[in-house]
Design an enzyme around this catalytic site. Structure first.
Site, mmCIF file in Angstrom:
data_model
loop_
_atom_site.group_PDB
_atom_site.id
_atom_site.type_symbol
_atom_site.label_atom_id
_atom_site.label_comp_id
_atom_site.label_asym_id
_atom_site.label_seq_id
_atom_site.Cartn_x
_atom_site.Cartn_y
_atom_site.Cartn_z
ATOM 1 N N GLY A 144 0.808 -1.214 0.000
ATOM 2 C CA GLY A 144 0.000 0.000 0.000
ATOM 3 C C GLY A 144 0.845 1.269 0.000
ATOM 4 O O GLY A 144 0.522 2.240 -0.681
ATOM 5 N N THR A 145 1.913 1.269 0.758
ATOM 6 C CA THR A 145 2.747 2.479 0.853
ATOM 7 C C THR A 145 3.322 2.833 -0.510
ATOM 8 O O THR A 145 3.287 3.994 -0.933
ATOM 9 C CB THR A 145 3.885 2.249 1.880
ATOM 10 O OG1 THR A 145 3.291 1.943 3.141
ATOM 11 C CG2 THR A 145 4.767 3.470 2.015
ATOM 12 N N GLN A 181 -7.574 -0.289 3.370
ATOM 13 C CA GLN A 181 -8.425 -0.882 4.415
ATOM 14 C C GLN A 181 -9.766 -1.374 3.865
ATOM 15 O O GLN A 181 -10.374 -2.272 4.434
ATOM 16 C CB GLN A 181 -8.693 0.135 5.533
ATOM 17 C CG GLN A 181 -7.482 0.466 6.389
ATOM 18 C CD GLN A 181 -7.046 -0.698 7.288
ATOM 19 O OE1 GLN A 181 -7.783 -1.650 7.532
ATOM 20 N NE2 GLN A 181 -5.808 -0.621 7.760
ATOM 21 N N CYS A 235 -0.264 4.667 14.137
ATOM 22 C CA CYS A 235 -0.095 3.444 13.360
ATOM 23 C C CYS A 235 1.193 2.747 13.746
ATOM 24 O O CYS A 235 1.464 1.646 13.310
ATOM 25 C CB CYS A 235 -0.155 3.719 11.863
ATOM 26 S SG CYS A 235 1.397 4.168 11.140
HETATM 27 N N1 PLP Z 1 -2.963 2.943 3.706
HETATM 28 C C1 PLP Z 1 -3.723 2.535 4.735
HETATM 29 C C2 PLP Z 1 -5.104 3.115 4.908
HETATM 30 C C3 PLP Z 1 -3.252 1.572 5.620
HETATM 31 O O1 PLP Z 1 -4.011 1.175 6.644
HETATM 32 C C4 PLP Z 1 -1.951 1.042 5.416
HETATM 33 C C5 PLP Z 1 -1.377 0.055 6.378
HETATM 34 O O2 PLP Z 1 -1.678 0.073 7.538
HETATM 35 C C6 PLP Z 1 -1.202 1.490 4.318
HETATM 36 C C7 PLP Z 1 -1.738 2.446 3.492
HETATM 37 C C8 PLP Z 1 0.163 0.953 4.043
HETATM 38 O O3 PLP Z 1 0.077 -0.315 3.446
HETATM 39 P P1 PLP Z 1 1.327 -1.321 3.463
HETATM 40 O O4 PLP Z 1 1.494 -1.769 4.869
HETATM 41 O O5 PLP Z 1 0.945 -2.421 2.521
HETATM 42 O O6 PLP Z 1 2.497 -0.536 2.946
#
Ligand code: PLP
Length: 393
Positions: A74-75, A182, A330
């Site tokens: 996600g990041t 999410q 977080c």
């Molecule tokens: N965006 C949201 C809303 C998230 O909850 C998270 C992870 O907690 C991320 C992005 C980041 O995703 P990742 O852990 O796959 O990099």
């Protein structure tokens, strides 16, 4: 349920790999090990799995296969969308609208753009955690190039009006990126004309593997790559593919898609039973965020009078075999600090420090609820001065 069995209520942080997903991935560690960019049989076998996974995800997103780019999670997807669009406007005025309640993967990327000369508007949420599309529209300027708004908040679980924002973005000719990390796999995302231009998803929130995700990118969108190297993903995301991870991501997404409505119903019932049980136990318990516009298994709770005790509560529940998280940050390093998400909803710093997040998931069962309530009863008694016991059932 075995007496010592732990109860995991932190599915918003991550989820365990589903056994069916693990089984789907196994062949791609050692049997089908080719590089999907190679032209020989080994490479073609890996390529086939990769493209099948892409087609599965595209189908679930209502997209075409060439609109799905695989990433490391996600990041990276959030960064790719925001920085990638910014880079295509090099030297031109760039204004972006986002919310003050976004995940750091969006917020920190927006701050990075500010350091590079961009202008960013961070919208507050209403007291129910919902972003008003009217405020998004009011924030638009002639030089607004991008709106980035999450589909559901990771702290509160509140679901945002994505379709309305997509519609207004289209009307104004502004690109719309949606962090659906999410929400994807848990609730239906708007499709057709109401679909955002870019959507971030991540494997580990949907019982898939960690370290893999995807970015849906509407065909024709100009977005520069973050990484530079070989030509994988049509040059949009070079690096040798994580084939097993990608197969796992697609398998996990397919499983979520197959049971989404029934699972959502089941989790809403369990979640509400847990909430009402806690409120009977301690009258100071209150739900944070909109009561209905929320992810099915997601509770974000305040404990009036116990605002300074959230971390203690978490650790005592952990000792009792129950994994929850504070709603304040977080990362564990920030646990106990006021939550910027709750502050963006108008909470004062004291109340913004004292929340707990309980996120139910596939392993949650009706018989867990009583055990969780029993544990809360014991733990809360330990935290409350004797004189205030009358507040507890
Ligand atoms: N965006 C949201 C809303 C998230 O909850 C998270 C992870 O907690 C991320 C992005 C980041 O995703 P990742 O852990 O796959 O990099």
């Amino acid at each position: 349920m075995a007496a010592g069995e732990r109860i995991y209520l932190d599915c918003a942080a991550t989820t365990p790999l589903d056994e069916r997903v693990a089984r789907a991935m196994v062949p791609y560690w050692h049997e089908v090990y080719g590089n999907p960019s190679s032209l020989h049989h080994e490479g073609l076998a890996a390529r086939e799995a990769l493209e099948e996974a892409r087609a599965t995800l595209a189908g679930l997103l209502g997209a075409a296969s060439d609109e799905v780019v695989f990433t490391s999670g996600g990041t990276e997807s959030d960064n790719m969308a925001i920085v990638g669009v910014f880079q295509t406007f090099a030297g031109k005025p760039f204004h972006m609208v986002t919310s003050a309640a976004e995940h750091p993967a969006v917020l920190e990327t927006a701050r990075f753009l500010e350091r590079l000369g961009a202008d960013v508007t961070y919208l507050p949420s209403g007291s129910d955690g919902v972003i008003d599309p009217g405020r998004v529209e009011e924030a638009l300027r002639p030089e607004t190039r991008l709106i980035s708004l999450m589909a559901a908040n990771n702290v509160t679980g509140v679901v945002q009006p994505v379709g309305a924002v997509a519609a207004l973005a289209r009307r104004h000719g502004v690109l719309f990126h949606c962090d659906a990390v999410q929400a994807f796999g848990k609730i239906h995302l708007p499709g057709g004309a109401d679909r955002p231009d870019m959507i971030s998803i991540s494997g580990h929130k949907i019982y898939g593997p960690k370290g893999v995700g995807a970015l849906y990118m509407r065909r024709g969108i100009a977005c520069s790559p973050l990484l530079h190297g070989g030509g994988q993903e049509n040059g949009r995301r070079p690096s040798t593919h994580n084939v097993a991870g990608i197969v796992g991501l697609a398998a996990a997404a397919r499983l979520c898609g197959e049971s989404m409505s029934e699972e959502a119903c089941r989790l809403v019932n369990l979640r509400d039973e847990l909430l009402h049980g806690l409120q009977r136990l301690y009258s100071g318990v209150y739900l944070i965020g909109h009561p209905h516009r929320r992810l099915p298994g997601h509770l974000c709770l305040g404990f009036a009078g116990l605002e300074g005790e959230a971390v203690k509560l978490l650790l005592a529940l952990d000792e009792a075999g129950i994994a929850v998280s504070t709603g304040s940050a977080c990362s564990s390093a920030k646990a106990g600090q006021p939550s910027y998400v709750l502050q963006s909803m108008g909470f004062d710093p004291v109340r913004a420090r004292g929340s707990l997040r309980l996120t139910l998931g596939r392993s949650s069962r009706a018989e867990h609820i009583q055990r969780v309530l029993d544990a809360f009863r014991t733990v809360l008694r330990g935290l409350r001065p004797v004189a205030t016991f009358s507040q507890m059932g």
